[in-house]
Design an enzyme around this catalytic site. Structure first.
Site, PDB file in Angstrom:
ATOM      1  N   PHE A  59     -53.605  -7.157   3.683  1.00 35.80           N
ATOM      2  CA  PHE A  59     -53.567  -5.711   3.906  1.00 35.80           C
ATOM      3  C   PHE A  59     -54.033  -4.989   2.657  1.00 35.80           C
ATOM      4  O   PHE A  59     -53.555  -5.277   1.554  1.00 35.80           O
ATOM      5  CB  PHE A  59     -52.146  -5.244   4.270  1.00 35.80           C
ATOM      6  CG  PHE A  59     -51.741  -5.661   5.655  1.00 35.80           C
ATOM      7  CD1 PHE A  59     -51.435  -6.984   5.926  1.00 35.80           C
ATOM      8  CD2 PHE A  59     -51.680  -4.731   6.684  1.00 35.80           C
ATOM      9  CE1 PHE A  59     -51.077  -7.383   7.213  1.00 35.80           C
ATOM     10  CE2 PHE A  59     -51.326  -5.120   7.972  1.00 35.80           C
ATOM     11  CZ  PHE A  59     -51.021  -6.444   8.229  1.00 35.80           C
ATOM     12  N   ALA A  60     -54.966  -4.070   2.830  1.00 37.69           N
ATOM     13  CA  ALA A  60     -55.453  -3.261   1.708  1.00 37.69           C
ATOM     14  C   ALA A  60     -55.437  -1.809   2.172  1.00 37.69           C
ATOM     15  O   ALA A  60     -56.460  -1.264   2.599  1.00 37.69           O
ATOM     16  CB  ALA A  60     -56.844  -3.708   1.298  1.00 37.69           C
ATOM     17  N   ILE A  61     -54.253  -1.223   2.114  1.00 31.17           N
ATOM     18  CA  ILE A  61     -54.049   0.136   2.599  1.00 31.17           C
ATOM     19  C   ILE A  61     -54.035   1.092   1.401  1.00 31.17           C
ATOM     20  O   ILE A  61     -53.454   0.775   0.363  1.00 31.17           O
ATOM     21  CB  ILE A  61     -52.703   0.249   3.355  1.00 31.17           C
ATOM     22  CG1 ILE A  61     -52.532  -0.904   4.356  1.00 31.17           C
ATOM     23  CG2 ILE A  61     -52.525   1.628   3.980  1.00 31.17           C
ATOM     24  CD1 ILE A  61     -52.983  -0.666   5.744  1.00 31.17           C
ATOM     25  N   ASP A 149     -50.111 -11.269   0.213  1.00 29.98           N
ATOM     26  CA  ASP A 149     -50.296  -9.994  -0.484  1.00 29.98           C
ATOM     27  C   ASP A 149     -51.726  -9.906  -1.010  1.00 29.98           C
ATOM     28  O   ASP A 149     -52.352 -10.936  -1.285  1.00 29.98           O
ATOM     29  CB  ASP A 149     -49.358  -9.910  -1.695  1.00 29.98           C
ATOM     30  CG  ASP A 149     -48.015  -9.292  -1.359  1.00 29.98           C
ATOM     31  OD1 ASP A 149     -47.695  -9.153  -0.169  1.00 29.98           O
ATOM     32  OD2 ASP A 149     -47.288  -8.946  -2.316  1.00 29.98           O
ATOM     33  N   VAL A 150     -52.188  -8.699  -1.240  1.00 27.63           N
ATOM     34  CA  VAL A 150     -53.561  -8.529  -1.755  1.00 27.63           C
ATOM     35  C   VAL A 150     -53.604  -8.390  -3.280  1.00 27.63           C
ATOM     36  O   VAL A 150     -54.656  -8.606  -3.894  1.00 27.63           O
ATOM     37  CB  VAL A 150     -54.246  -7.305  -1.098  1.00 27.63           C
ATOM     38  CG1 VAL A 150     -53.701  -5.979  -1.647  1.00 27.63           C
ATOM     39  CG2 VAL A 150     -55.750  -7.377  -1.246  1.00 27.63           C
ATOM     40  N   ASP A 151     -52.473  -8.065  -3.891  1.00 25.02           N
ATOM     41  CA  ASP A 151     -52.480  -7.864  -5.353  1.00 25.02           C
ATOM     42  C   ASP A 151     -52.349  -9.214  -6.049  1.00 25.02           C
ATOM     43  O   ASP A 151     -51.444  -9.454  -6.852  1.00 25.02           O
ATOM     44  CB  ASP A 151     -51.363  -6.891  -5.782  1.00 25.02           C
ATOM     45  CG  ASP A 151     -49.987  -7.328  -5.314  1.00 25.02           C
ATOM     46  OD1 ASP A 151     -49.907  -8.180  -4.412  1.00 25.02           O
ATOM     47  OD2 ASP A 151     -48.990  -6.807  -5.867  1.00 25.02           O
ATOM     48  N   HIS A 171     -40.061 -18.007  -3.690  1.00 25.38           N
ATOM     49  CA  HIS A 171     -40.266 -16.808  -4.498  1.00 25.38           C
ATOM     50  C   HIS A 171     -40.152 -17.207  -5.964  1.00 25.38           C
ATOM     51  O   HIS A 171     -39.168 -17.837  -6.359  1.00 25.38           O
ATOM     52  CB  HIS A 171     -39.209 -15.766  -4.140  1.00 25.38           C
ATOM     53  CG  HIS A 171     -39.483 -14.413  -4.710  1.00 25.38           C
ATOM     54  ND1 HIS A 171     -39.541 -14.190  -6.073  1.00 25.38           N
ATOM     55  CD2 HIS A 171     -39.729 -13.225  -4.119  1.00 25.38           C
ATOM     56  CE1 HIS A 171     -39.813 -12.902  -6.276  1.00 25.38           C
ATOM     57  NE2 HIS A 171     -39.933 -12.304  -5.113  1.00 25.38           N
ATOM     58  N   THR A 183     -31.460 -12.662  -3.253  1.00 26.32           N
ATOM     59  CA  THR A 183     -31.332 -11.250  -2.842  1.00 26.32           C
ATOM     60  C   THR A 183     -31.566 -11.081  -1.338  1.00 26.32           C
ATOM     61  O   THR A 183     -32.329 -10.227  -0.903  1.00 26.32           O
ATOM     62  CB  THR A 183     -32.298 -10.359  -3.653  1.00 26.32           C
ATOM     63  OG1 THR A 183     -33.617 -10.910  -3.548  1.00 26.32           O
ATOM     64  CG2 THR A 183     -31.891 -10.286  -5.099  1.00 26.32           C
ATOM     65  N   GLU A 241     -39.466  -8.711   3.686  1.00 34.05           N
ATOM     66  CA  GLU A 241     -39.117  -9.976   3.014  1.00 34.05           C
ATOM     67  C   GLU A 241     -37.696 -10.408   3.375  1.00 34.05           C
ATOM     68  O   GLU A 241     -37.415 -11.603   3.533  1.00 34.05           O
ATOM     69  CB  GLU A 241     -39.262  -9.829   1.494  1.00 34.05           C
ATOM     70  CG  GLU A 241     -39.014 -11.118   0.733  1.00 34.05           C
ATOM     71  CD  GLU A 241     -39.313 -10.976  -0.746  1.00 34.05           C
ATOM     72  OE1 GLU A 241     -40.431 -11.339  -1.169  1.00 34.05           O
ATOM     73  OE2 GLU A 241     -38.437 -10.473  -1.492  1.00 34.05           O
TER      74      GLU A 241
HETATM   75  C1  4GW Z   1     -45.496   1.892  -3.844  1.00 39.76           C
HETATM   76  O1  4GW Z   1     -45.961   2.990  -4.036  1.00 39.76           O
HETATM   77  C2  4GW Z   1     -46.197   0.928  -3.012  1.00 39.76           C
HETATM   78  S1  4GW Z   1     -47.673   1.203  -2.275  1.00 39.76           S
HETATM   79  C3  4GW Z   1     -45.757  -0.311  -2.749  1.00 39.76           C
HETATM   80  C4  4GW Z   1     -46.611  -1.062  -1.924  1.00 39.76           C
HETATM   81  C5  4GW Z   1     -47.722  -0.339  -1.554  1.00 39.76           C
HETATM   82  C6  4GW Z   1     -48.817  -0.823  -0.739  1.00 39.76           C
HETATM   83  C7  4GW Z   1     -48.775  -2.145  -0.297  1.00 39.76           C
HETATM   84  C8  4GW Z   1     -49.946  -0.004  -0.438  1.00 39.76           C
HETATM   85  O2  4GW Z   1     -50.037   1.182  -0.778  1.00 39.76           O
HETATM   86  N1  4GW Z   1     -50.963  -0.566   0.271  1.00 39.76           N
HETATM   87  C9  4GW Z   1     -50.922  -1.860   0.686  1.00 39.76           C
HETATM   88  O3  4GW Z   1     -51.886  -2.326   1.293  1.00 39.76           O
HETATM   89  N2  4GW Z   1     -49.806  -2.635   0.436  1.00 39.76           N
HETATM   90  C10 4GW Z   1     -49.788  -4.010   0.961  1.00 39.76           C
HETATM   91  O4  4GW Z   1     -48.466  -4.511   0.963  1.00 39.76           O
HETATM   92  C11 4GW Z   1     -50.605  -4.926   0.045  1.00 39.76           C
HETATM   93  O5  4GW Z   1     -51.160  -5.976   0.802  1.00 39.76           O
HETATM   94  C12 4GW Z   1     -49.544  -5.445  -0.886  1.00 39.76           C
HETATM   95  O6  4GW Z   1     -49.926  -6.643  -1.547  1.00 39.76           O
HETATM   96  C13 4GW Z   1     -48.373  -5.632   0.068  1.00 39.76           C
HETATM   97  C14 4GW Z   1     -47.000  -5.657  -0.578  1.00 39.76           C
HETATM   98  O7  4GW Z   1     -46.853  -4.650  -1.552  1.00 39.76           O
HETATM   99  P1  4GW Z   1     -46.761  -5.042  -3.101  1.00 39.76           P
HETATM  100  O8  4GW Z   1     -47.785  -6.092  -3.365  1.00 39.76           O
HETATM  101  O9  4GW Z   1     -46.875  -3.806  -3.929  1.00 39.76           O
HETATM  102  O10 4GW Z   1     -45.320  -5.655  -3.220  1.00 39.76           O
HETATM  103  P2  4GW Z   1     -44.799  -6.519  -4.466  1.00 39.76           P
HETATM  104  O11 4GW Z   1     -44.603  -5.608  -5.614  1.00 39.76           O
HETATM  105  O12 4GW Z   1     -43.506  -7.126  -3.946  1.00 39.76           O
HETATM  106  O13 4GW Z   1     -45.820  -7.595  -4.777  1.00 39.76           O
HETATM  107 MN    MN Z   2     -47.686  -8.050  -4.213  1.00 40.38          MN
END
Ligand code: 4GW
Ligand code: MN
Length: 291
Positions: A59-61, A149-151, A171, A183, A241
């Site tokens: 997902f790349a939103i 995840d995309v990041d 995790h 958690t 999660e």
């Molecule tokens: C806070 O402002 C946000 S925006 C937290 C997640 C956001 C977000 C996440 C977004 O704006 N657009 C998006 O495409 N995502 C998708 O959800 C993306 O694929 C991302 O890798 C996944 C999970 O969010 P994350 O990677 O930020 O979560 P963590 O920090 O747990 O890796």
């Molecule tokens: Mn992530």
């Protein structure tokens, strides 16, 4: 004439396994995938004979579109090399999907979806969208789904050794933790609730998969639980999660991916980590996360 391919390798040692310093099998006999615990050549040949296609969903939103280029480029180098891959890119900005050179048998499929104002909603709605497209489309196009995840960036081989009916990934922050400190959602009012004396691992929301059928069942069930929670005015502590973790308590994965498959260099480099295959990309939270 096609000669049978001969593979020369040492037979597995029962009393002296290749890695006897780490847990390699769960109590329900699901392998935990670490470097040195499998023979890649054998597995690769098995999957090639089945001519398997894998779908990689991402997902790349909104602003997360910026992660896509490096994600795709590194996937081309390291993900399912030599196999057929469909990249399923869910985005609200289809025109901003970068063009990346793909190897033969690999393609990008852009799926336009809406965005939601709350980031928790963006994250959680992944379950709904994956279940919807699994039933509508993925079931006709691929054998397995890998949902990530995309990041992130690929940094070493991630191949068919990960594929199984249903797999989850440890995790990175909890691999050494006691069950009590996982958690999990601990409020009984949530459908993600897990009691303190249950659960095996704390799994990451950012890397799971399996056959399309199993991923459909998982994402459908998690989405239904999320909808129920919303009706009851509660949101699980770690959103989808938490629901994924609940699901895996009662539907045990048939394979578990070790830390090699989901690591964050901010957590250092423990000795058991011989390969870092899939790494978190550090993000400037203030700039990338628009509330
Ligand atoms: C806070 O402002 C946000 S925006 C937290 C997640 C956001 C977000 C996440 C977004 O704006 N657009 C998006 O495409 N995502 C998708 O959800 C993306 O694929 C991302 O890798 C996944 C999970 O969010 P994350 O990677 O930020 O979560 P963590 O920090 O747990 O890796
Ligand atoms: Mn992530």
């Amino acid at each position: 004439m096609c000669r049978k391919k001969r593979m020369i390798y040492k037979n597995p040692q029962v009393l002296n396994p290749p890695r006897n310093d780490v847990l390699m099998m769960t109590p329900w006999f699901a392998p935990i995938v670490w470097e040195g615990t499998y023979n890649f050549e054998i597995l690769n040949e098995q999957f090639r004979q089945r001519n398997v296609t894998t779908g990689l969903t991402v997902f790349a939103i909104k602003k997360y579109i910026v992660f896509l280029k490096q994600f795709l480029e590194t996937a081309e180098t390291y993900f399912m090399v030599g196999h057929k891959v469909n990249y399923y890119i869910f985005t609200d900005r289809p025109q901003e999907v970068p063009s990346v050179a793909l190897k033969e048998g690999r393609k990008i499929v852009v799926l336009q979806v809406q965005n939601y104002p709350r980031w928790q909603e963006i994250s959680m709605r992944r379950m709904e969208m994956i279940s919807h497209f699994s039933q509508q489309q993925f079931i006709n196009e691929v054998s397995y789904l890998v949902c990530v995840d995309v990041d992130m960036r690929f940094n070493d081989q991630v191949g068919v050794e990960i594929l199984s009916n249903l797999f989850g990934t440890l995790h990175p922050a909890f691999y050494a933790a006691e069950r009590q400190s996982f958690t999990y959602e601990r409020r009984p009012a949530s459908r993600a609730y897990v009691p303190h004396d249950e659960g095996d691992f704390y799994y990451a929301g950012g890397f799971f998969g399996g056959t399309v059928k199993e991923v459909y069942k998982l994402t459908k069930k998690c989405n239904e639980a999320i909808i129920m929670d919303k009706k009851n005015g509660i949101e699980a502590i770690w959103q989808e999660e938490s629901h994924l973790n609940k699901y895996f308590v009662y539907h045990k994965p048939t394979k578990i991916l070790s830390l090699e498959y989901l690591w964050d260099d901010n957590l250092g480099g423990p000795e058991i980590l011989r390969k870092r295959r899939f790494l978190a990309v550090s993000k400037n939270h203030a700039a990338i996360r628009n509330k």
